[in-house]
Design a protein around this motif. Structure first.
Motif, PDB file in Angstrom:
ATOM      1  N   ASN A   1       0.794  -1.236   0.076  1.00  0.00           N
ATOM      2  CA  ASN A   1      -0.082  -0.014   0.075  1.00  0.00           C
ATOM      3  C   ASN A   1       0.902   1.091   0.188  1.00  0.00           C
ATOM      4  N   PHE A   2       2.174   1.426   0.464  1.00  0.00           N
ATOM      5  CA  PHE A   2       2.798   2.440   0.712  1.00  0.00           C
ATOM      6  C   PHE A   2       4.157   2.382  -0.132  1.00  0.00           C
ATOM      7  N   GLY A   3       4.125   1.354  -1.084  1.00  0.00           N
ATOM      8  CA  GLY A   3       5.201   1.363  -1.922  1.00  0.00           C
ATOM      9  C   GLY A   3       6.812   0.730  -1.464  1.00  0.00           C
ATOM     10  N   LEU A   4       6.574   0.042  -0.307  1.00  0.00           N
ATOM     11  CA  LEU A   4       7.877  -0.302   0.423  1.00  0.00           C
ATOM     12  C   LEU A   4       8.472  -1.553  -0.494  1.00  0.00           C
ATOM     13  N   ALA A   5       7.752  -2.466  -0.948  1.00  0.00           N
ATOM     14  CA  ALA A   5       8.076  -3.597  -1.668  1.00  0.00           C
ATOM     15  C   ALA A   5       9.187  -3.491  -2.934  1.00  0.00           C
ATOM     16  N   SER A   6      10.173  -4.159  -3.082  1.00  0.00           N
ATOM     17  CA  SER A   6      10.917  -4.035  -4.163  1.00  0.00           C
ATOM     18  C   SER A   6      10.291  -4.820  -5.439  1.00  0.00           C
ATOM     19  N   SER A   7      10.828  -4.844  -6.596  1.00  0.00           N
ATOM     20  CA  SER A   7      10.297  -5.279  -7.790  1.00  0.00           C
ATOM     21  C   SER A   7      11.685  -5.757  -8.236  1.00  0.00           C
ATOM     22  N   ALA A   8      11.606  -6.253  -9.537  1.00  0.00           N
ATOM     23  CA  ALA A   8      12.742  -6.778 -10.369  1.00  0.00           C
ATOM     24  C   ALA A   8      13.762  -5.552 -10.859  1.00  0.00           C
ATOM     25  N   LYS A   9      12.917  -4.397 -10.918  1.00  0.00           N
ATOM     26  CA  LYS A   9      13.694  -3.203 -11.138  1.00  0.00           C
ATOM     27  C   LYS A   9      14.531  -2.574  -9.935  1.00  0.00           C
ATOM     28  N   GLY A  10      14.133  -3.264  -8.675  1.00  0.00           N
ATOM     29  CA  GLY A  10      15.178  -2.744  -7.394  1.00  0.00           C
ATOM     30  C   GLY A  10      14.282  -2.395  -6.513  1.00  0.00           C
ATOM     31  N   PRO A  11      14.977  -1.694  -5.354  1.00  0.00           N
ATOM     32  CA  PRO A  11      14.331  -1.361  -4.306  1.00  0.00           C
ATOM     33  C   PRO A  11      13.697  -0.070  -4.522  1.00  0.00           C
ATOM     34  N   THR A  12      12.551   0.315  -3.652  1.00  0.00           N
ATOM     35  CA  THR A  12      11.928   1.688  -3.779  1.00  0.00           C
ATOM     36  C   THR A  12      12.648   2.621  -2.929  1.00  0.00           C
ATOM     37  N   ALA A  13      12.598   3.893  -3.119  1.00  0.00           N
ATOM     38  CA  ALA A  13      13.171   4.595  -1.769  1.00  0.00           C
ATOM     39  C   ALA A  13      12.481   4.665  -0.677  1.00  0.00           C
ATOM     40  N   ASN A  14      11.010   4.410  -0.572  1.00  0.00           N
ATOM     41  CA  ASN A  14      10.247   4.147   0.503  1.00  0.00           C
ATOM     42  C   ASN A  14      10.573   2.925   1.155  1.00  0.00           C
ATOM     43  N   GLY A  15      10.991   2.033   0.511  1.00  0.00           N
ATOM     44  CA  GLY A  15      11.439   0.543   0.952  1.00  0.00           C
ATOM     45  C   GLY A  15      12.880   0.641   1.733  1.00  0.00           C
ATOM     46  N   GLN A  16      13.461   1.388   1.261  1.00  0.00           N
ATOM     47  CA  GLN A  16      14.862   1.716   1.850  1.00  0.00           C
ATOM     48  C   GLN A  16      14.792   2.367   3.080  1.00  0.00           C
ATOM     49  N   ILE A  17      14.010   3.400   3.229  1.00  0.00           N
ATOM     50  CA  ILE A  17      13.484   4.007   4.356  1.00  0.00           C
ATOM     51  C   ILE A  17      12.986   3.065   5.442  1.00  0.00           C
ATOM     52  N   ALA A  18      12.173   2.500   5.088  1.00  0.00           N
ATOM     53  CA  ALA A  18      11.342   1.372   5.814  1.00  0.00           C
ATOM     54  C   ALA A  18      12.374   0.554   6.583  1.00  0.00           C
ATOM     55  N   VAL A  19      13.211  -0.034   5.641  1.00  0.00           N
ATOM     56  CA  VAL A  19      14.211  -0.966   6.071  1.00  0.00           C
ATOM     57  C   VAL A  19      15.045  -0.648   7.470  1.00  0.00           C
ATOM     58  N   ILE A  20      15.635   0.688   6.969  1.00  0.00           N
ATOM     59  CA  ILE A  20      16.442   1.469   8.050  1.00  0.00           C
ATOM     60  C   ILE A  20      15.504   1.501   9.047  1.00  0.00           C
ATOM     61  N   ILE A  21      14.362   2.314   9.103  1.00  0.00           N
ATOM     62  CA  ILE A  21      13.423   2.462  10.411  1.00  0.00           C
ATOM     63  C   ILE A  21      13.350   1.257  11.050  1.00  0.00           C
ATOM     64  N   GLY A  22      13.166  -0.031  10.212  1.00  0.00           N
ATOM     65  CA  GLY A  22      13.004  -1.092  11.029  1.00  0.00           C
ATOM     66  C   GLY A  22      14.018  -1.780  11.770  1.00  0.00           C
ATOM     67  N   ILE A  23      15.417  -1.660  11.022  1.00  0.00           N
ATOM     68  CA  ILE A  23      16.477  -1.930  11.797  1.00  0.00           C
ATOM     69  C   ILE A  23      16.698  -1.307  13.199  1.00  0.00           C
ATOM     70  N   VAL A  24      16.310   0.291  13.033  1.00  0.00           N
ATOM     71  CA  VAL A  24      16.509   0.748  14.301  1.00  0.00           C
ATOM     72  C   VAL A  24      15.440   0.302  15.410  1.00  0.00           C
TER      73      VAL A  24
END
Lengths: 363, 68
Positions: free
Chosen positions: A324-347
């Motif tokens: 819903n918020f464009g966090l998932a990657s695709s064959a084209k690569g990660p999305t910017a939202n997804g990258q932010i979400a992963v960093i937030i997740g790690i924290v």
């Protein structure tokens, strides 16, 4: 009825059988290099229920249903069904959420990571490095007393409800009412699936074998680090080898490629190594704090553990958020939202780890 | 003799507790757990550390005695 299995031989045989099944499922209709993917399949199921609207990935996957029910049945037979819960369920929900965020960055769970490797997808090597690092960081906290505290015996319905929910999901899949979504033919991975009976049977077999042998990818790495115990990892090595061999045989026999050694042009995968590693780092770190990989959470939920059911629900909601918020990657690569979400997740997972460790002084 | 109460704790906590306790290098430990996976894990770890493990069960509670 199977007899109780002992020692490493049982888990090696189980891993081997599961590896063969994983390869065959792609032959029989599942997406390539995705005979099994717990993260993707929970995401697809969330889509089937309309929790997200990504039309390419909407299908209630019978494999998930089969794993839970298979584990439930195996646990009942061996008198290991034990309704329990109450060990920080909301924290586990949140951890499950971030397991999915990490998994959808990499486009796989640890099970699919092995399946992708067995298909020649070298991008999964970066995922493996990240995963191993995430487990290592989690093990650090385990050694410093990380605990989400104990579980307590729960009423029967608390332990059995998740399995009942799977039966309801199966009924929805079969009856296909108008409010259940199905990716249209040719519309994406959600349209690629083996026949329902085959997928269900595969899930049941994996659920039974994984319940009896305690198969767990996270446990595999964790037990190597913490206890120099190689039992669980040997199951996954067997899974990899047998999946790889089956892929090679199928390639030779069918003329269709089930194995291609490369980084580029791999099915349902991207080549961004850093984010493949970071995604699996997050998944690994969150999973070790949960006490097991996504497959293990499904198996435990079948055994009556409602905390694991909460983790899986967290994964389902995480999947919905990701699409819903464009966090998932695709064959084209990660999305910017997804990258932010992963960093937030790690924290956030780091905060959860710190907040629940260092409680006891070491003697 | 050290008694480790691991009731309600899931893998890997019971093994971690056992591992930490065994650093003191005593000849006997007792561990109590209520799930089969942890019974198996702790038995394997104890045997790896050179202990003889005996397990008794009563109403779903496993008591493991590790002796060297």
């Amino acid at each position: 009825m199977k007899k109780p299995l002992k020692n490493k031989l049982d888990i090696i045989i189980a891993g081997g059988i599961i590896g063969v099944i994983a390869s065959l499922l792609s032959l029989l209709g599942n997406p390539a290099n995705m005979g099994f993917c717990i993260a993707c399949f929970i995401r697809d199921t969330a889509g089937g229920l309309g929790l997200h609207q990504a039309a390419a990935v909407q299908y209630i996957r019978p494999e998930i249903i089969g794993i839970v029910i298979g584990s439930f049945a195996a646990a009942l037979i061996r008198k290991e069904f034990s309704p329990r819960g109450g060990s920080a369920p909301l924290t586990r929900f949140i951890l499950g959420f971030f397991v999915m965020v990490g998994g959808l960055m990499f486009l796989g769970c640890p099970f699919r990571m092995i399946v992708r490797l067995a298909g020649g997808d070298l991008n999964a090597l970066l995922g493996l490095v990240g995963f191993a690092a995430g487990i290592g960081v989690g093990a650090f906290f385990l050694n410093r007393g990380f605990s989400l505290k104990r579980t307590y015996k729960q009423p029967l319905l608390e332990g059995a409800s998740f399995s009942v929910i799977q039966v309801i999901l199966f009924a929805l899949l079969i009856s296909a009412p108008a409010f259940i979504y199905f990716t249209e033919a040719g519309g994406g991975p959600g349209a690629k699936h083996a026949a329902v009976a085959i997928s269900l049977a595969a899930g049941l077999i994996v659920g039974i074998l994984a319940q009896r042998t305690r198969l767990c990818m996270v446990g595999g790495f964790r037990d190597m680090y913490l206890f120099k115990d190689f039992r669980l990892i040997s199951g996954f090595i067997a899974l990899f080898v047998c999946c790889l061999i089956t892929n090679l045989i199928l390639t030779a026999v069918t003329g269709t490629s089930f194995f291609k050694l490369s980084f580029a042009d791999q099915p349902v995968a991207h080549t961004d190594g850093l984010w493949n590693a970071l995604g699996m780092f997050l998944l690994g770190f969150a999973s070790i704090l949960l006490g097991g990989c996504p497959l293990r959470q499904l198996v435990l939920s079948g055994e009556g553990n409602s905390d694991s059911a909460m983790a899986i629900l967290g994964m389902g909601i995480g999947a919905a958020f990701c699409h819903n918020f464009g966090l998932a990657s695709s064959a084209k690569g990660p999305t910017a939202n997804g990258q932010i979400a992963v960093i937030i997740g790690i924290v956030i997972v780091l905060i959860i780890a710190c907040a629940n460790s260092f409680n006891k002084k070491k003697d | 003799m050290e008694i480790i109460d691991a009731k309600g704790l899931s893998c890997p906590e019971p093994v971690v507790l056992l591992k930490n306790a065994m650093k003191s290098g005593e000849h006997e430990y007792t561990l109590i757990t209520d799930n089969t996976t942890s019974k198996e894990n702790t038995t394997r770890y104890g045997e790896k550390m050179g202990y003889t493990v005996s397990v008794s069960e009563e109403r779903g509670i496993f008591t493991l005695k590790f002796t060297k």
